[in-house]
Write a protein that holds these residues in place. Structure first.
Motif, mmCIF file in Angstrom:
data_model
loop_
_atom_site.group_PDB
_atom_site.id
_atom_site.type_symbol
_atom_site.label_atom_id
_atom_site.label_comp_id
_atom_site.label_asym_id
_atom_site.label_seq_id
_atom_site.Cartn_x
_atom_site.Cartn_y
_atom_site.Cartn_z
ATOM 1 N N GLY A 1 8.950 3.248 2.221
ATOM 2 C CA GLY A 1 9.427 4.467 2.848
ATOM 3 C C GLY A 1 9.059 4.547 4.325
ATOM 4 O O GLY A 1 9.028 3.538 5.044
ATOM 5 N N GLU A 2 8.723 5.735 4.766
ATOM 6 C CA GLU A 2 8.412 5.968 6.169
ATOM 7 C C GLU A 2 6.988 5.573 6.528
ATOM 8 O O GLU A 2 6.701 5.231 7.677
ATOM 9 N N GLN A 3 6.086 5.626 5.569
ATOM 10 C CA GLN A 3 4.671 5.428 5.871
ATOM 11 C C GLN A 3 4.357 4.091 6.532
ATOM 12 O O GLN A 3 3.633 4.065 7.547
ATOM 13 N N PRO A 4 4.835 2.943 6.019
ATOM 14 C CA PRO A 4 4.465 1.687 6.677
ATOM 15 C C PRO A 4 4.963 1.585 8.106
ATOM 16 O O PRO A 4 4.294 0.997 8.966
ATOM 17 N N LYS A 5 6.116 2.154 8.408
ATOM 18 C CA LYS A 5 6.643 2.100 9.771
ATOM 19 C C LYS A 5 5.796 2.958 10.707
ATOM 20 O O LYS A 5 5.491 2.557 11.835
ATOM 21 N N ILE A 6 5.393 4.138 10.238
ATOM 22 C CA ILE A 6 4.569 5.021 11.060
ATOM 23 C C ILE A 6 3.175 4.426 11.273
ATOM 24 O O ILE A 6 2.627 4.469 12.378
ATOM 25 N N TRP B 1 0.808 -1.216 0.000
ATOM 26 C CA TRP B 1 0.000 0.000 0.000
ATOM 27 C C TRP B 1 0.846 1.273 0.000
ATOM 28 O O TRP B 1 0.543 2.216 -0.723
ATOM 29 N N PHE B 2 1.862 1.299 0.871
ATOM 30 C CA PHE B 2 2.603 2.539 1.112
ATOM 31 C C PHE B 2 4.038 2.532 0.594
ATOM 32 O O PHE B 2 4.733 3.543 0.721
ATOM 33 N N GLY B 3 4.478 1.389 0.062
ATOM 34 C CA GLY B 3 5.862 1.325 -0.386
ATOM 35 C C GLY B 3 6.791 0.969 0.761
ATOM 36 O O GLY B 3 6.370 0.445 1.793
#
Length: 269
Positions: free
Chosen positions: A137-142, A133-135
């Motif tokens: 980058g930072e989005q999946p971790k957040i 969904w988010f790649g």
């Protein structure tokens, strides 16, 4: 002297008792110090080989070296930013949903069932889906941290509001409180203790979610530092990263307990 001041003096513990409570119990340090000493002895005698686990002294030197090089500081800044953003997002969603579901019957019917169903999912197993969904980058971790924060905090806020003492609610009705006054003076303050418990649980899970998130497709942060050290069999750097995670967890838990002591000063005993 007013009646309120007199009651506060009577309810307050003596100064000697307060000072005695503030003194730390040094006996709690006996077992950790003994474990570290045993660890050092096992490493020095060869019982614990360095390729399995470095000695405490080696770990200390590795921590100093990574701190001096700036590598540890950069990783710390990245990780604390991820946790901060994820915590704010998850806590905001949990508070809104918990308050609405706790105060409204319709909110409870519409919000609580899907939240309870999502809560049973192993959110750490959602990492592959988050990557799609988010790649990477930072989005999946957040998002992973936000989910770890949201569920325990929601449960405690919802339960705290729903379990308000009925006698207190009846008393406010008899005293002529409006709905807003009842909410502000009785319901929300009664839910604060359990909300703070949920906050402590959420922070603990936030660090766990961050560890997992940073060891998957990360190029910065404490998890990346640990993963990179694993590739070179640097168990000392791995332990340094784990110690930093543990210290951060203890510090955030201590901050919440400090807030709890100040916010719940009306509770004695």
């Amino acid at each position: 002297m007013s009646t309120v001041e007199l009651l506060e003096r009577v309810a307050a513990p003596p100064a000697t008792t307060r000072n005695k409570r503030r003194l730390p119990d040094l006996r709690r340090w006996l077992s950790p110090i003994a474990l570290v000493a045993l660890w050092q002895v096992a490493s020095a005698t060869g019982i614990l080989p360095p390729d399995k686990l470095s000695s405490p002294w080696t770990v200390l030197r590795a921590g100093v070296d990574t701190a001096r090089s700036g590598e540890l500081g950069d990783a710390f800044a990245v990780s604390i930013t991820r946790v901060g953003i994820g915590f704010v997002c998850g806590a905001a969603v949990a508070l809104v949903l918990g308050i609405v579901a706790g105060l409204s019957d319709w909110g409870n019917v519409l919000i609580d069932p899907p939240v309870q169903m999502l809560r049973t999912l192993p959110f750490l197993g959602l990492i592959p889906l988050f990557i799609l969904w988010f790649g990477i980058g930072e989005q999946p971790k957040i998002v992973l941290v936000a989910l770890g924060v949201a569920f325990p905090l929601y449960l405690n806020v919802h339960s705290g509001i729903r379990n308000v003492d009925d006698q207190l609610v009846e008393a406010t009705t008899a005293l002529g409180f409006t709905r807003w006054e009842r909410l502000w003076h009785v319901v929300l303050p009664s839910a604060v203790p359990q909300t703070l418990v949920g906050l402590r649980q959420s922070l603990g899970i936030a660090w766990l979610a961050l560890i997992v998130g940073e060891t998957v497709n990360a190029d910065a942060g404490l998890g990346y530092l640990i993963n990179n050290a694993r590739e070179f069999l640097r168990t000392d750097v791995i332990v340094v990263g784990l110690v930093v995670y543990a210290v951060l967890g203890l510090v955030t838990d201590a901050l919440v307990r400090l807030i709890e002591r100040r916010a719940l000063r009306w509770r004695r005993g």
